[in-house]
Design a protein around this motif. Structure first.
Motif, PDB file in Angstrom:
ATOM      1  N   ASN A   6       0.815  -1.211   0.000  1.00 24.72           N
ATOM      2  CA  ASN A   6       0.000   0.000   0.000  1.00 24.72           C
ATOM      3  C   ASN A   6       0.849   1.262   0.000  1.00 24.72           C
ATOM      4  OD1 ASN A   6       0.007   1.516   2.761  1.00 24.72           O
ATOM      5  ND2 ASN A   6      -0.152  -0.627   3.401  1.00 24.72           N
ATOM      6  N   ASP A  63       0.351   5.844   0.552  1.00 20.79           N
ATOM      7  CA  ASP A  63      -0.485   7.011   0.840  1.00 20.79           C
ATOM      8  C   ASP A  63      -0.516   7.897  -0.393  1.00 20.79           C
ATOM      9  OD1 ASP A  63      -0.384   5.891   3.349  1.00 20.79           O
ATOM     10  OD2 ASP A  63       1.058   7.327   4.148  1.00 20.79           O
ATOM     11  N   ASN A  87      -4.098   4.211  -0.025  1.00 18.59           N
ATOM     12  CA  ASN A  87      -4.648   4.942   1.118  1.00 18.59           C
ATOM     13  C   ASN A  87      -4.867   6.376   0.653  1.00 18.59           C
ATOM     14  OD1 ASN A  87      -3.694   2.547   2.475  1.00 18.59           O
ATOM     15  ND2 ASN A  87      -1.702   3.554   2.662  1.00 18.59           N
ATOM     16  N   GLY A 102      -8.660   2.757  -0.061  1.00 18.18           N
ATOM     17  CA  GLY A 102      -8.852   2.863   1.375  1.00 18.18           C
ATOM     18  C   GLY A 102      -8.944   4.310   1.801  1.00 18.18           C
ATOM     19  N   GLN A 158      -7.904   7.163   4.033  1.00 17.34           N
ATOM     20  CA  GLN A 158      -6.859   7.538   4.972  1.00 17.34           C
ATOM     21  C   GLN A 158      -7.335   8.757   5.749  1.00 17.34           C
ATOM     22  OE1 GLN A 158      -2.889   8.687   3.651  1.00 17.34           O
ATOM     23  NE2 GLN A 158      -2.061   7.554   5.379  1.00 17.34           N
ATOM     24  N   LYS A 167      -7.624   3.404   7.080  1.00 17.72           N
ATOM     25  CA  LYS A 167      -6.308   3.516   7.702  1.00 17.72           C
ATOM     26  C   LYS A 167      -6.120   4.942   8.215  1.00 17.72           C
ATOM     27  CE  LYS A 167      -1.352   3.804   6.742  1.00 17.72           C
ATOM     28  NZ  LYS A 167      -0.240   3.593   5.784  1.00 17.72           N
ATOM     29  N   HIS A 199      -4.066   8.288   9.513  1.00 20.52           N
ATOM     30  CA  HIS A 199      -2.865   8.937   8.979  1.00 20.52           C
ATOM     31  C   HIS A 199      -2.088   9.653  10.066  1.00 20.52           C
ATOM     32  CE1 HIS A 199      -0.305  11.636   6.592  1.00 20.52           C
ATOM     33  NE2 HIS A 199      -0.743  12.613   7.371  1.00 20.52           N
ATOM     34  N   CYS A 252       3.614  -0.807   3.717  1.00 23.71           N
ATOM     35  CA  CYS A 252       3.400   0.553   3.208  1.00 23.71           C
ATOM     36  C   CYS A 252       4.696   1.179   2.721  1.00 23.71           C
ATOM     37  CB  CYS A 252       2.816   1.436   4.315  1.00 23.71           C
ATOM     38  SG  CYS A 252       2.602   3.173   3.836  1.00 23.71           S
TER      39      CYS A 252
END
Length: 250
Positions: free
Chosen positions: A4, A6, A30, A58, A60, A107, A109, A219
């Motif tokens: 994954n 961000d 994310n 997902g 975030q 998820k 942050h 991640c």
């Protein structure tokens, strides 16, 4: 193993990271929901491109802190935090649906992610937001955190996360970004660590000891310098080691 990153962490004319390149490499995205970063145009674009590539979307979620990129702790009342998290998931859900997909997991942050490792009230508030919104959504977080413990007790599906490009303390928490060596940059070293994580083998913590993580998702931070090359090397090395990559969220 899930990989994954961000994404969607720009704002207006300001960009951060190469979302398109990373979406060709990761299995889960994310996506920032407008509180620590992102805006409606960015959220829509990232969701559309993730959907086109079969990348799981997902939410975030973070503190309402654009200026600090969500990396400053905010001592919020639990009910207000619950409402903020529901708001963020719902906002991203709209863009995911327009793109022909949906939000598949949650998820936290930055400072919120780190706070709810130990902050029981805030961890419970974020759990309550997911339960109230959709208890079928898996949640991603740090092994041993209050967040995952309370989520599991509430009947949510919990997924343990490890970080490719971050140093760890002997206790299994992340080394503060304020300290030297907190962020790793050597793609080859990072890839080797990820193969060890995926195999259930130990990596070195910041003090030189052995730490075993056993994550369900790894991640690569989209804002780390050289993130695309790191993600590419991690993906290639995991695949070469026989590790199949796929989203953890159906």
């Amino acid at each position: 193993m899930d990989l994954n990153s961000d994404l969607g962490e720009g704002f207006g004319q300001w960009t951060l990271g190469d979302d398109d390149a990373l979406l060709d490499l990761v299995t889960s995205a994310n996506v920032a929901c407008g509180f620590h970063a992102s805006d409606p145009s960015i959220m829509r674009r990232v969701c559309a491109r993730a959907s086109e590539r079969g990348v799981a979307i997902g939410a975030q979620v973070g503190y309402r802190d654009l200026a600090g990129f969500g990396r400053r702790f905010i001592d919020m009342e639990p009910d207000a935090l619950t409402a903020d998290v529901i708001y963020q998931i719902g906002a991203l859900e709209g863009f995911a649906r327009v793109a022909g997909s949906r939000v598949r997991y949650v998820k936290p942050h930055g400072a919120l992610y780190n706070a709810i490792v130990h902050h029981e009230d805030q961890a419970a508030a974020v759990v309550r937001a997911v339960v109230d919104y959709d208890r079928a959504l898996p949640v991603l977080g740090l092994p041993g955190s209050a967040w995952l413990r309370l989520a599991g007790e509430a009947g949510l599906t919990v997924v343990h996360e490890a970080f490719a490009d971050r140093a760890y303390t002997p206790e299994g928490t992340l080394v503060s970004r304020r300290l030297p060596g907190a962020v790793l940059h050597d793609p080859a070293e990072i890839a080797r660590r990820c193969v060890a994580m995926a195999a259930g083998k130990p990596i070195r913590d910041v003090e030189g000891g052995e730490l075993t993580l056993r994550p369900g998702s790894i991640c690569v931070h989209g804002d780390t310098s050289g993130a695309v090359e790191i993600a590419r090397r991690v993906r290639e090395t995991l695949t070469a080691a026989g590790v199949a990559l796929a989203p953890f969220a159906p």
